[in-house]
Design a protein around this motif. Structure first.
Motif, PDB file in Angstrom:
ATOM      1  N   PHE A  42       4.802  12.059  13.239  1.00 14.63           N
ATOM      2  CA  PHE A  42       5.225  12.728  14.397  1.00 14.63           C
ATOM      3  C   PHE A  42       5.314  14.499  13.744  1.00 14.63           C
ATOM      4  CE2 PHE A  42       8.641  15.279  16.612  1.00 14.63           C
ATOM      5  CZ  PHE A  42       8.081  15.142  17.860  1.00 14.63           C
ATOM      6  N   LEU A  43       6.047  14.420  12.575  1.00 13.49           N
ATOM      7  CA  LEU A  43       6.102  15.771  12.176  1.00 13.49           C
ATOM      8  C   LEU A  43       4.733  16.499  11.549  1.00 13.49           C
ATOM      9  CD1 LEU A  43       9.287  15.425   9.768  1.00 13.49           C
ATOM     10  CD2 LEU A  43       9.095  16.614  11.921  1.00 13.49           C
ATOM     11  N   VAL A  44       3.658  15.669  11.168  1.00 18.51           N
ATOM     12  CA  VAL A  44       2.432  16.253  10.977  1.00 18.51           C
ATOM     13  C   VAL A  44       1.713  16.498  12.282  1.00 18.51           C
ATOM     14  CG1 VAL A  44      -0.064  15.428  10.118  1.00 18.51           C
ATOM     15  CG2 VAL A  44       2.237  14.800   8.701  1.00 18.51           C
ATOM     16  N   GLN A  45       1.830  15.631  13.113  1.00 16.15           N
ATOM     17  CA  GLN A  45       1.134  16.030  14.384  1.00 16.15           C
ATOM     18  C   GLN A  45       2.020  17.555  15.143  1.00 16.15           C
ATOM     19  OE1 GLN A  45       1.476  12.360  16.737  1.00 16.15           O
ATOM     20  NE2 GLN A  45      -0.538  11.952  15.996  1.00 16.15           N
ATOM     21  N   VAL A  46       2.997  17.641  14.950  1.00 14.55           N
ATOM     22  CA  VAL A  46       3.941  19.040  15.516  1.00 14.55           C
ATOM     23  C   VAL A  46       3.188  19.970  14.787  1.00 14.55           C
ATOM     24  CG1 VAL A  46       5.896  20.119  15.545  1.00 14.55           C
ATOM     25  CG2 VAL A  46       5.899  17.827  16.234  1.00 14.55           C
ATOM     26  N   VAL A  47       3.288  20.066  13.455  1.00 15.77           N
ATOM     27  CA  VAL A  47       2.418  21.046  12.591  1.00 15.77           C
ATOM     28  C   VAL A  47       1.213  21.272  13.261  1.00 15.77           C
ATOM     29  CG1 VAL A  47       1.708  21.699  10.162  1.00 15.77           C
ATOM     30  CG2 VAL A  47       4.037  20.695  10.644  1.00 15.77           C
ATOM     31  N   GLY A  48       0.253  20.007  13.283  1.00 19.30           N
ATOM     32  CA  GLY A  48      -1.019  20.281  13.822  1.00 19.30           C
ATOM     33  C   GLY A  48      -1.352  21.003  15.056  1.00 19.30           C
ATOM     34  N   VAL A  49      -0.460  20.655  16.144  1.00 16.72           N
ATOM     35  CA  VAL A  49      -0.468  21.017  17.330  1.00 16.72           C
ATOM     36  C   VAL A  49      -0.055  22.544  17.211  1.00 16.72           C
ATOM     37  CG1 VAL A  49       0.736  21.349  19.610  1.00 16.72           C
ATOM     38  CG2 VAL A  49      -0.057  19.080  18.560  1.00 16.72           C
ATOM     39  N   ILE A  50       0.779  22.982  16.567  1.00 22.57           N
ATOM     40  CA  ILE A  50       1.313  24.489  16.248  1.00 22.57           C
ATOM     41  C   ILE A  50       0.065  25.278  15.573  1.00 22.57           C
ATOM     42  CG2 ILE A  50       2.843  25.955  15.150  1.00 22.57           C
ATOM     43  CD1 ILE A  50       5.163  23.886  15.698  1.00 22.57           C
ATOM     44  N   SER A  51      -0.231  24.568  14.603  1.00 24.36           N
ATOM     45  CA  SER A  51      -1.599  25.337  13.761  1.00 24.36           C
ATOM     46  C   SER A  51      -3.022  25.410  14.763  1.00 24.36           C
ATOM     47  CB  SER A  51      -2.053  24.217  12.541  1.00 24.36           C
ATOM     48  OG  SER A  51      -3.066  24.632  11.963  1.00 24.36           O
ATOM     49  N   THR A  54       8.459  12.621   2.705  1.00 26.28           N
ATOM     50  CA  THR A  54       8.497  11.163   3.009  1.00 26.28           C
ATOM     51  C   THR A  54       8.405  10.136   1.961  1.00 26.28           C
ATOM     52  OG1 THR A  54       7.461  11.863   5.277  1.00 26.28           O
ATOM     53  CG2 THR A  54       7.512   9.384   4.710  1.00 26.28           C
ATOM     54  N   ALA A  55       7.484  10.414   1.027  1.00 21.36           N
ATOM     55  CA  ALA A  55       7.426   9.481  -0.227  1.00 21.36           C
ATOM     56  C   ALA A  55       8.650   9.559  -0.898  1.00 21.36           C
ATOM     57  CB  ALA A  55       6.292  10.023  -1.004  1.00 21.36           C
ATOM     58  N   HIS A  56       9.264  10.513  -1.128  1.00 21.47           N
ATOM     59  CA  HIS A  56      10.443  10.658  -1.923  1.00 21.47           C
ATOM     60  C   HIS A  56      11.607   9.823  -1.306  1.00 21.47           C
ATOM     61  CE1 HIS A  56      13.649  11.859  -4.615  1.00 21.47           C
ATOM     62  NE2 HIS A  56      14.000  12.877  -3.779  1.00 21.47           N
ATOM     63  N   HIS A  57      11.510  10.206   0.153  1.00 17.67           N
ATOM     64  CA  HIS A  57      12.859   9.348   0.989  1.00 17.67           C
ATOM     65  C   HIS A  57      12.585   7.828   0.977  1.00 17.67           C
ATOM     66  CE1 HIS A  57      15.224   8.303   4.303  1.00 17.67           C
ATOM     67  NE2 HIS A  57      14.278   7.662   4.817  1.00 17.67           N
ATOM     68  N   ILE A  58      11.253   7.414   1.072  1.00 20.31           N
ATOM     69  CA  ILE A  58      11.110   5.888   0.930  1.00 20.31           C
ATOM     70  C   ILE A  58      11.345   5.475  -0.311  1.00 20.31           C
ATOM     71  CG2 ILE A  58       9.198   4.286   0.698  1.00 20.31           C
ATOM     72  CD1 ILE A  58       7.705   6.010   2.860  1.00 20.31           C
ATOM     73  N   LEU A 106       0.967  -1.179   0.048  1.00 26.87           N
ATOM     74  CA  LEU A 106      -0.061   0.011  -0.002  1.00 26.87           C
ATOM     75  C   LEU A 106       0.767   1.203   0.011  1.00 26.87           C
ATOM     76  CD1 LEU A 106      -2.988   1.058  -0.010  1.00 26.87           C
ATOM     77  CD2 LEU A 106      -2.982   0.827   2.597  1.00 26.87           C
ATOM     78  N   VAL A 107       2.103   1.159   0.891  1.00 24.81           N
ATOM     79  CA  VAL A 107       2.962   2.436   0.746  1.00 24.81           C
ATOM     80  C   VAL A 107       3.321   2.514  -0.552  1.00 24.81           C
ATOM     81  CG1 VAL A 107       5.077   3.263   1.693  1.00 24.81           C
ATOM     82  CG2 VAL A 107       3.406   2.190   3.349  1.00 24.81           C
ATOM     83  N   GLY A 166      10.298  -2.944   5.816  1.00 23.84           N
ATOM     84  CA  GLY A 166      10.237  -3.176   7.270  1.00 23.84           C
ATOM     85  C   GLY A 166      10.298  -2.108   8.269  1.00 23.84           C
ATOM     86  N   GLU A 167      11.486  -2.305   9.085  1.00 27.94           N
ATOM     87  CA  GLU A 167      11.450  -1.391  10.305  1.00 27.94           C
ATOM     88  C   GLU A 167      11.800  -0.017   9.749  1.00 27.94           C
ATOM     89  OE1 GLU A 167      11.252   0.175  13.780  1.00 27.94           O
ATOM     90  OE2 GLU A 167      10.687  -2.052  13.344  1.00 27.94           O
ATOM     91  N   PRO A 168      12.874   0.178   8.929  1.00 29.72           N
ATOM     92  CA  PRO A 168      13.054   1.422   8.301  1.00 29.72           C
ATOM     93  C   PRO A 168      11.766   2.143   7.684  1.00 29.72           C
ATOM     94  CG  PRO A 168      14.686   0.041   7.417  1.00 29.72           C
ATOM     95  CD  PRO A 168      13.777  -0.832   8.169  1.00 29.72           C
ATOM     96  N   LEU A 169      10.943   1.424   7.044  1.00 24.02           N
ATOM     97  CA  LEU A 169       9.759   1.863   6.341  1.00 24.02           C
ATOM     98  C   LEU A 169       8.761   2.258   7.633  1.00 24.02           C
ATOM     99  CD1 LEU A 169       7.865   2.578   4.146  1.00 24.02           C
ATOM    100  CD2 LEU A 169       6.967   0.075   4.457  1.00 24.02           C
ATOM    101  N   LEU A 170       8.758   1.512   8.568  1.00 19.96           N
ATOM    102  CA  LEU A 170       7.991   2.090   9.940  1.00 19.96           C
ATOM    103  C   LEU A 170       8.492   3.311  10.545  1.00 19.96           C
ATOM    104  CD1 LEU A 170       7.182  -1.384  11.480  1.00 19.96           C
ATOM    105  CD2 LEU A 170       5.730  -0.084  10.271  1.00 19.96           C
ATOM    106  N   ARG A 171       9.818   3.200  10.484  1.00 20.08           N
ATOM    107  CA  ARG A 171      10.373   4.440  11.282  1.00 20.08           C
ATOM    108  C   ARG A 171      10.262   5.744  10.353  1.00 20.08           C
ATOM    109  NH1 ARG A 171      14.903   1.310  12.472  1.00 20.08           N
ATOM    110  NH2 ARG A 171      15.813   2.037  10.848  1.00 20.08           N
ATOM    111  N   ALA A 172      10.122   5.688   9.122  1.00 22.92           N
ATOM    112  CA  ALA A 172       9.959   6.904   8.065  1.00 22.92           C
ATOM    113  C   ALA A 172       8.457   7.309   8.140  1.00 22.92           C
ATOM    114  CB  ALA A 172      10.267   6.357   6.541  1.00 22.92           C
ATOM    115  N   LEU A 173       7.559   6.112   8.515  1.00 22.71           N
ATOM    116  CA  LEU A 173       6.026   6.507   8.477  1.00 22.71           C
ATOM    117  C   LEU A 173       5.874   7.204   9.755  1.00 22.71           C
ATOM    118  CD1 LEU A 173       4.483   3.674   6.613  1.00 22.71           C
ATOM    119  CD2 LEU A 173       4.791   5.714   5.766  1.00 22.71           C
TER     120      LEU A 173
END
Length: 173
Positions: free
Chosen positions: A146-155, A123-127, A61-62, A134-141
């Motif tokens: 986390f970054l989306v949530q940080v932007v969301g909290v600030i916003s 993130t898609a480009h990095h992937i 799916l990714v 596996g684990e690197p994919l899970l870390r990237a996602l």
């Protein structure tokens, strides 16, 4: 006449005092933090808990969503960015120069959502570049979420402060 007053209150363009605006804001940020690179967060959580059962589905799916997003940006990305900047600058001018509250409300949602779109695209480009599995994919996602949530909290904080300022300044008039 009460029916028209009710309709007027439901479709009020004074957005920061309208309950529907705040519901829309909550739904937008909930969706943005749930769908990372087009993949739902529950699927990522399942793949993290039981990788032997769900990791292959997650990777497939990714890859589908990653390739789709990158293809769209490679074929028409300049047009999308140009049109998006045009819309955002138009909303900013209407909202903050001409004091149209509805344009301000759309702007305070649209600007951070465009940042979220860029984070997902990066993130898609990095992937793609690292061919993460596996684990690197899970870390990237996970990092992307986390970054989306940080932007969301600030916003949400900035939107709430601006909304309170608008409501207090309009109430003082």
């Amino acid at each position: 006449m009460e029916l028209f007053q009710l309709i007027d209150e439901m479709i009020d363009l004074r957005s920061f005092s309208n309950l529907w605006f705040w519901i829309m804001l909550a739904v937008a940020w909930s969706s943005a933090s749930h769908w990372i690179v087009g993949v739902p967060n529950d699927m990522t959580a399942r793949a993290r808990k039981q990788p032997d059962l769900y990791m292959a589905e997650l990777e497939t799916l990714v890859r589908i969503h990653m390739r789709r997003r990158l293809y769209i940006m490679r074929t028409s990305g300049m047009w999308i960015v140009g049109f998006g900047c045009f819309l955002l600058s138009g909303l900013a001018v209407l909202g903050f120069w001409f004091a149209v509250e509805f344009a301000q409300a759309v702007f305070v949602i649209a600007l951070p959502m465009s940042i979220v779109a860029l984070i997902n695209l990066k993130t898609a480009h990095h992937i793609e570049m690292t061919d993460a599995h596996g684990e690197p994919l899970l870390r990237a996602l996970g990092l992307c979420r986390f970054l989306v949530q940080v932007v969301g909290v600030i916003s949400i904080f900035v939107t709430a402060m601006w909304g309170m300022y608008q409501n207090l300044s309009i109430g003082a008039l």
